[in-house]
Enzyme design. Structure first.
Site, PDB file in Angstrom:
ATOM      1  NE  ARG A 159      -4.085  -1.811   0.309  1.00 10.94           N
ATOM      2  CZ  ARG A 159      -4.046  -3.100   0.007  1.00 10.94           C
ATOM      3  NH1 ARG A 159      -2.952  -3.623  -0.519  1.00 10.94           N
ATOM      4  NH2 ARG A 159      -5.096  -3.879   0.213  1.00 10.94           N
ATOM      5  CB  SER A 233      -8.427  -1.898   4.678  1.00  8.97           C
ATOM      6  OG  SER A 233      -8.738  -3.158   4.151  1.00  8.97           O
ATOM      7  CD  GLU A 329      -5.583   0.664   2.642  1.00  8.29           C
ATOM      8  OE1 GLU A 329      -6.457   1.151   1.918  1.00  8.29           O
ATOM      9  OE2 GLU A 329      -5.444  -0.542   2.857  1.00  8.29           O
TER      10      GLU A 329
HETATM   11  N1  EPU Z   1     -10.084 -11.136  10.241  1.00  7.10           N
HETATM   12  C1  EPU Z   1     -10.688 -11.274  11.464  1.00  7.10           C
HETATM   13  N2  EPU Z   1     -11.700 -10.396  11.773  1.00  7.10           N
HETATM   14  C2  EPU Z   1     -12.141  -9.451  10.911  1.00  7.10           C
HETATM   15  C3  EPU Z   1     -11.501  -9.311   9.668  1.00  7.10           C
HETATM   16  C4  EPU Z   1     -10.470 -10.173   9.347  1.00  7.10           C
HETATM   17  O1  EPU Z   1     -10.338 -12.117  12.277  1.00  7.10           O
HETATM   18  O2  EPU Z   1     -13.079  -8.734  11.271  1.00  7.10           O
HETATM   19  C5  EPU Z   1      -9.037 -12.107   9.865  1.00  7.10           C
HETATM   20  C6  EPU Z   1      -9.597 -13.080   8.812  1.00  7.10           C
HETATM   21  O3  EPU Z   1     -10.220 -14.166   9.410  1.00  7.10           O
HETATM   22  C7  EPU Z   1      -8.364 -13.493   8.067  1.00  7.10           C
HETATM   23  C8  EPU Z   1      -7.483 -12.257   8.147  1.00  7.10           C
HETATM   24  O4  EPU Z   1      -7.993 -11.458   9.207  1.00  7.10           O
HETATM   25  O5  EPU Z   1      -7.703 -14.531   8.723  1.00  7.10           O
HETATM   26  C9  EPU Z   1      -7.441 -11.476   6.839  1.00  7.10           C
HETATM   27  O6  EPU Z   1      -8.746 -11.004   6.516  1.00  7.10           O
HETATM   28  P1  EPU Z   1      -9.173 -10.663   5.012  1.00  7.10           P
HETATM   29  O7  EPU Z   1      -8.797 -11.765   4.086  1.00  7.10           O
HETATM   30  O8  EPU Z   1     -10.613 -10.229   5.055  1.00  7.10           O
HETATM   31  O9  EPU Z   1      -8.255  -9.473   4.577  1.00  7.10           O
HETATM   32  P2  EPU Z   1      -7.649  -8.197   5.346  1.00  7.10           P
HETATM   33  O10 EPU Z   1      -6.244  -8.478   5.715  1.00  7.10           O
HETATM   34  O11 EPU Z   1      -8.574  -7.760   6.440  1.00  7.10           O
HETATM   35  C10 EPU Z   1      -6.665  -7.182   3.160  1.00  7.10           C
HETATM   36  C11 EPU Z   1      -6.669  -5.882   2.450  1.00  7.10           C
HETATM   37  C12 EPU Z   1      -7.981  -5.666   1.712  1.00  7.10           C
HETATM   38  C13 EPU Z   1      -8.167  -6.816   0.737  1.00  7.10           C
HETATM   39  C14 EPU Z   1      -8.139  -8.120   1.511  1.00  7.10           C
HETATM   40  C15 EPU Z   1      -8.211  -9.318   0.605  1.00  7.10           C
HETATM   41  C16 EPU Z   1      -5.225  -4.420   3.741  1.00  7.10           C
HETATM   42  C17 EPU Z   1      -5.161  -3.256   4.679  1.00  7.10           C
HETATM   43  N3  EPU Z   1      -6.448  -4.795   3.399  1.00  7.10           N
HETATM   44  O12 EPU Z   1      -7.668  -7.115   4.168  1.00  7.10           O
HETATM   45  O13 EPU Z   1      -7.883  -4.471   0.978  1.00  7.10           O
HETATM   46  O14 EPU Z   1      -9.393  -6.680   0.041  1.00  7.10           O
HETATM   47  O15 EPU Z   1      -6.902  -8.228   2.248  1.00  7.10           O
HETATM   48  O16 EPU Z   1      -7.007  -9.461  -0.078  1.00  7.10           O
HETATM   49  O17 EPU Z   1      -4.185  -4.941   3.343  1.00  7.10           O
HETATM   50  C18 EPU Z   1      -8.305  -2.135   1.150  1.00  7.10           C
HETATM   51  O18 EPU Z   1      -7.080  -1.981   1.109  1.00  7.10           O
HETATM   52  O19 EPU Z   1      -9.106  -1.158   1.243  1.00  7.10           O
HETATM   53  C19 EPU Z   1      -8.841  -3.481   1.135  1.00  7.10           C
HETATM   54  C20 EPU Z   1     -10.162  -3.733   1.264  1.00  7.10           C
END
Ligand code: EPU
Length: 333
Positions: A159, A233, A329
């Protein structure tokens, strides 16, 4: 003053002194040359999907509504795609996917415009735009002179890019060239993609299938900003030293974690926020999304200050409980 609430996906009330919509590179150059070193602050806004207005913008807001999209075959293996800064990101993804080109399908349904994509190296489901960008086309904000940045010159990170740091505000991104694969190699390893394709009963997925699967996953977890104001995010996933991650893992054996940059360990901020008890937290106008704790929501009638206060309360609590500082972010103005 101009109302700019409809120009940010949080839907937060804000005003700017003026709004200028620019429709060609020549017009952008003319604007910059006429502006010279005038001290009226200029904010270039794309789809407004990564910005939190906590106050009015004291100058001009510029939107680069450059809509050109061209496809240029470069070899048997690749096609170059140029897209203007004002092309809606997901519309570009759909055009590339419809032609069977590989590279952007995992980035389906990300809100915002093409011009912002390299700025913060948008990413999702195991892909980042840095993997396909070959050129970022810009104008020098001081002179209007054109300059093309190579992928390496953009210094992409998680990012992150040079446009957020040393060159912040110094160049206007007018378009991006992507090199996409004619014979796509699909990236199905992240999260629920394979499971979703199975549920869709797809055995030999195409880029269209992957795009549909990503769309289904995103729609099931992430709120549509047209219904509930949000900017995806809100925080980045923090990267910590391995010993810190190991200590946390000992206390929380189910803590998800991934390899980060330079040997660091990436911990999902959404997990930290959920464990700290904030998931679904609701204040009168703002809250934490009940299905994805990393997404802060403006339910309407609130202010950027309320949203910022919520973000700061979450940061302080996560820091107290886990010793980890979350960095936003979203661009806070
Ligand atoms: N998780 C939780 N609780 C929650 C949310 C997530 O425990 O409320 C855990 C999930 O179970 C999983 C892990 O966190 O084990 C990762 O969750 P997820 O795959 O939903 O992705 P994220 O890390 O929360 C990132 C990006 C998103 C992108 C997703 C999918 C960042 C800051 N965010 O989110 O990007 O869509 O991966 O690749 O890196 C954005 O940047 O605006 C965005 C939406």
């Amino acid at each position: 003053m101009v109302d700019i609430a409809h120009l940010n996906t949080f839907g937060l009330r804000a005003h700017a002194r003026s709004l200028v919509q620019i429709h060609s590179v020549a017009e952008a150059q003319a604007f910059l040359q006429a502006k010279g070193s005038g001290n009226e602050p200029v904010l270039v806004l794309g789809g407004g999907s990564n910005v939190l207005f906590t106050k009015d913008w004291p100058g001009t807001v510029v939107q680069l509504c450059l809509q050109e999209v061209t496809f240029t075959p470069v070899s048997e293996a690749f096609t170059d795609v140029y897209a203007g800064a004002g092309v809606v990101w997901n519309n570009l993804v759909q055009q590339t996917v419809a032609r069977g080109l590989g590279g952007l399908e995992n980035l389906t349904l990300i809100w915002g415009w093409v011009g912002a994509a390299p700025m913060q190296n948008i990413g999702a489901y195991g892909a980042e735009v840095k993997d396909t960008i070959t050129q970022v086309h810009t104008l020098d904000a001081a002179t209007g002179q054109a300059r093309i940045f190579s992928n390496a010159e953009c210094a992409f990170g998680y990012r992150d890019s040079v446009f957020k740091h040393t060159l912040k505000g110094k160049y206007w991104i007018t378009g991006v060239t992507f090199r996409l694969a004619n014979n796509p190699r699909l990236n199905l390893n992240y999260g629920d993609i394979r499971k979703t394709l199975d549920e869709m009963e797809v055995n030999e997925p195409t880029v269209q299938d992957v795009s549909r699967a990503v769309a289904a996953i995103r729609t099931s977890k992430l709120p549509d900003p047209r219904q509930e104001g949000n900017a995806g995010s809100f925080f980045k996933n923090p990267e910590v030293a391995p010993d810190i991650a190991a200590a946390l893992q000992a206390r929380h054996p189910l803590m998800p974690n991934y390899p980060g940059a330079g040997g660091l360990i990436k911990i999902p901020a959404g997990w930290l926020i959920e464990q700290a008890g904030w998931k679904g937290h609701r204040r009168p106008h703002v809250g934490v999304h009940p299905r994805q704790a990393l997404v802060l929501v403006h339910y309407g009638g609130g202010t950027g200050a309320e949203l910022l206060q919520l973000a700061q309360d979450i940061q302080a609590d996560v820091s107290a409980k886990f010793g980890i500082t979350l960095s936003p972010e979203v661009n806070i103005l």
